[in-house]
Design a protein around this motif. Structure first.
Motif, PDB file in Angstrom:
ATOM      1  N   ARG A  60       0.826  -1.208   0.000  1.00 43.48           N
ATOM      2  CA  ARG A  60       0.000   0.000   0.000  1.00 43.48           C
ATOM      3  C   ARG A  60       0.869   1.270   0.000  1.00 43.48           C
ATOM      4  O   ARG A  60       0.540   2.267  -0.633  1.00 43.48           O
ATOM      5  CB  ARG A  60      -0.894  -0.029   1.246  1.00 43.48           C
ATOM      6  CG  ARG A  60      -1.715   1.200   1.491  1.00 43.48           C
ATOM      7  CD  ARG A  60      -3.003   1.163   0.719  1.00 43.48           C
ATOM      8  NE  ARG A  60      -3.798   2.359   0.953  1.00 43.48           N
ATOM      9  CZ  ARG A  60      -5.102   2.436   0.727  1.00 43.48           C
ATOM     10  NH1 ARG A  60      -5.755   1.387   0.275  1.00 43.48           N
ATOM     11  NH2 ARG A  60      -5.756   3.556   0.933  1.00 43.48           N
ATOM     12  N   VAL A  87      -8.836   1.690  -4.186  1.00 45.92           N
ATOM     13  CA  VAL A  87      -9.775   0.635  -3.804  1.00 45.92           C
ATOM     14  C   VAL A  87      -9.065  -0.707  -3.819  1.00 45.92           C
ATOM     15  O   VAL A  87      -8.445  -1.066  -4.824  1.00 45.92           O
ATOM     16  CB  VAL A  87     -10.980   0.589  -4.771  1.00 45.92           C
ATOM     17  CG1 VAL A  87     -11.912  -0.560  -4.429  1.00 45.92           C
ATOM     18  CG2 VAL A  87     -11.720   1.918  -4.757  1.00 45.92           C
ATOM     19  N   SER A  88      -9.152  -1.431  -2.717  1.00 46.62           N
ATOM     20  CA  SER A  88      -8.563  -2.780  -2.703  1.00 46.62           C
ATOM     21  C   SER A  88      -9.593  -3.823  -2.297  1.00 46.62           C
ATOM     22  O   SER A  88      -9.407  -5.009  -2.535  1.00 46.62           O
ATOM     23  CB  SER A  88      -7.372  -2.827  -1.734  1.00 46.62           C
ATOM     24  OG  SER A  88      -7.774  -2.421  -0.444  1.00 46.62           O
ATOM     25  N   ASP A  89     -10.693  -3.373  -1.715  1.00 50.07           N
ATOM     26  CA  ASP A  89     -11.746  -4.283  -1.264  1.00 50.07           C
ATOM     27  C   ASP A  89     -12.420  -4.976  -2.454  1.00 50.07           C
ATOM     28  O   ASP A  89     -12.871  -4.323  -3.400  1.00 50.07           O
ATOM     29  CB  ASP A  89     -12.770  -3.443  -0.477  1.00 50.07           C
ATOM     30  CG  ASP A  89     -14.045  -4.209  -0.218  1.00 50.07           C
ATOM     31  OD1 ASP A  89     -13.978  -5.220   0.490  1.00 50.07           O
ATOM     32  OD2 ASP A  89     -15.091  -3.810  -0.768  1.00 50.07           O
ATOM     33  N   SER A  90     -12.471  -6.315  -2.416  1.00 53.48           N
ATOM     34  CA  SER A  90     -12.976  -7.091  -3.557  1.00 53.48           C
ATOM     35  C   SER A  90     -14.400  -6.711  -3.943  1.00 53.48           C
ATOM     36  O   SER A  90     -14.722  -6.580  -5.127  1.00 53.48           O
ATOM     37  CB  SER A  90     -12.970  -8.588  -3.229  1.00 53.48           C
ATOM     38  OG  SER A  90     -11.687  -8.995  -2.905  1.00 53.48           O
ATOM     39  N   GLU A  91     -15.221  -6.552  -2.951  1.00 52.22           N
ATOM     40  CA  GLU A  91     -16.635  -6.277  -3.232  1.00 52.22           C
ATOM     41  C   GLU A  91     -16.787  -4.916  -3.921  1.00 52.22           C
ATOM     42  O   GLU A  91     -17.554  -4.775  -4.885  1.00 52.22           O
ATOM     43  CB  GLU A  91     -17.428  -6.325  -1.913  1.00 52.22           C
ATOM     44  CG  GLU A  91     -18.906  -6.043  -2.041  1.00 52.22           C
ATOM     45  CD  GLU A  91     -19.623  -7.044  -2.958  1.00 52.22           C
ATOM     46  OE1 GLU A  91     -20.746  -6.750  -3.366  1.00 52.22           O
ATOM     47  OE2 GLU A  91     -19.032  -8.114  -3.283  1.00 52.22           O
ATOM     48  N   THR A  92     -16.035  -3.933  -3.445  1.00 52.08           N
ATOM     49  CA  THR A  92     -16.107  -2.598  -4.066  1.00 52.08           C
ATOM     50  C   THR A  92     -15.551  -2.641  -5.486  1.00 52.08           C
ATOM     51  O   THR A  92     -16.117  -2.041  -6.405  1.00 52.08           O
ATOM     52  CB  THR A  92     -15.334  -1.572  -3.211  1.00 52.08           C
ATOM     53  OG1 THR A  92     -15.752  -1.697  -1.856  1.00 52.08           O
ATOM     54  CG2 THR A  92     -15.611  -0.147  -3.678  1.00 52.08           C
ATOM     55  N   LYS A  93     -14.447  -3.376  -5.669  1.00 52.92           N
ATOM     56  CA  LYS A  93     -13.896  -3.518  -7.022  1.00 52.92           C
ATOM     57  C   LYS A  93     -14.925  -4.151  -7.960  1.00 52.92           C
ATOM     58  O   LYS A  93     -15.086  -3.721  -9.095  1.00 52.92           O
ATOM     59  CB  LYS A  93     -12.620  -4.371  -6.990  1.00 52.92           C
ATOM     60  CG  LYS A  93     -11.412  -3.643  -6.425  1.00 52.92           C
ATOM     61  CD  LYS A  93     -10.110  -4.363  -6.748  1.00 52.92           C
ATOM     62  CE  LYS A  93      -9.948  -5.616  -5.897  1.00 52.92           C
ATOM     63  NZ  LYS A  93      -8.653  -6.286  -6.080  1.00 52.92           N
ATOM     64  N   TYR A 137      -5.067  -3.237  -6.671  1.00 47.72           N
ATOM     65  CA  TYR A 137      -5.589  -1.898  -6.366  1.00 47.72           C
ATOM     66  C   TYR A 137      -6.185  -1.266  -7.614  1.00 47.72           C
ATOM     67  O   TYR A 137      -5.633  -1.426  -8.710  1.00 47.72           O
ATOM     68  CB  TYR A 137      -4.467  -0.968  -5.881  1.00 47.72           C
ATOM     69  CG  TYR A 137      -3.898  -1.340  -4.553  1.00 47.72           C
ATOM     70  CD1 TYR A 137      -4.617  -1.109  -3.377  1.00 47.72           C
ATOM     71  CD2 TYR A 137      -2.643  -1.925  -4.458  1.00 47.72           C
ATOM     72  CE1 TYR A 137      -4.095  -1.453  -2.151  1.00 47.72           C
ATOM     73  CE2 TYR A 137      -2.112  -2.281  -3.220  1.00 47.72           C
ATOM     74  CZ  TYR A 137      -2.850  -2.041  -2.080  1.00 47.72           C
ATOM     75  OH  TYR A 137      -2.325  -2.389  -0.861  1.00 47.72           O
TER      76      TYR A 137
END
Lengths: 199, 199
Positions: A60, A87-93, A137
């Motif tokens: 990061r 953004v690194s969160d899978s759901e948000t991606k 990311y």
């Protein structure tokens, strides 16, 4: 400049009386300049727009350094009209991928017209953006078309699109210096869409 | 893709059948990535917009390397819609200064309005651009809003302003890597004006 004359956006005025600051950059010999400029060109020339991206993790702190470098860009009247979101969160991606693909499908099927689609054929792109799920990311770049002053009034951001794009040039350079292949697609477009929704 | 279906701008079509080329960039350890990204940020963070520029000579080859680096930028549908013009001749620099100052004086006195002038007060800029005479080189950046095909037809340059601005970000990075202080003013504007006249 009298403060009483200022009724505009930026109206602090205190900076107007500051003296110029002499700039004393590090100096290089002719040989060093030639070598450094050649090396930088060679490094940048190895950058590619990549649509298949490795999922392997990246620290990061590296992403943050890269964005800090982008944030050194000049901007119209020094407004720095950019917002970088990591953004690194899978759901948000996944949700971002859905939104981008939905917008891009509209681009390909109706918004941009047959000519645009044909012009892009040689690049063999389409609206499916698998890499948006795969990359460790995503760096979302938003342009701030205006700012908000403490008074609640709007602050004009001159040349905001040009400024943000210059900043993206520095971002790409920073990514290449540390050798992450980066991909830019119609995102400036996609970002603008998202921007409109969220601001 | 059948060639007979293509009646558009770019209609070669031969590139459509090329396979993807695997990208194998140099790889760095986590420590190297951290160090390189930190170093690049530190270097970029020393860039300043400078309005007093040294007349001392710079090797032409360095300027060329810097522009080559800028030319590696990504662009909409890979149109590379930029033209970089390097000026070192004193008489031409003087004429450019005259044109830019004339346009800028109009900006300050009427075109951009009182608000813009007030917003810029804190930066203490005006329409006098002495550095345009003093700098050993001027790099003029033009955006090509469209291209011309061999058939004489216009070729659309998608996102040309964004693409050129990204390229300018790389240009600034390249200049900073070899430590020439650079100055960007409302030139993107001035260049657009010049562009309109000359294209």
């Amino acid at each position: 400049m009298k403060k009483t004359h200022i009724d505009d956006d930026w109206a602090d005025g205190s900076e107007a009386d500051l003296p110029h600051v002499p700039y004393s950059p590090a100096r290089y010999t002719v040989e060093e300049m030639l070598e450094r400029s050649q090396h930088f060109y060679t490094m940048m020339n190895q950058r590619r727009s990549v649509r298949f991206i490795s999922p392997e993790p990246v620290p990061r702190a590296v992403v943050e350094n890269v964005i800090r470098a982008a944030g050194t860009a000049p901007s119209g009247a020094h407004t720095e009209p950019w917002t970088f979101v990591v953004v690194s969160d899978s759901e948000t991606k996944r949700k971002i991928r859905e939104i981008v693909e939905e917008e891009e499908e509209i681009n390909y099927k109706q918004r941009m017209g047959d000519k645009w689609v044909r012009d892009l054929q040689r690049l063999r792109t389409n609206w499916v953006k698998e890499y948006l799920d795969v990359a460790p990311y995503l760096i979302l770049v938003f342009k701030q078309t205006y700012g908000i002053l403490s008074s609640g009034k709007k602050k004009t951001h001159y040349y905001n699109e040009i400024s943000v794009s210059i900043s993206c040039g520095l971002l790409l350079a920073a990514l290449q210096v540390r050798y992450t292949p980066a991909h830019t697609h119609t995102h400036t477009h996609a970002c603008t869409c998202t921007d409109t929704r969220t601001k």
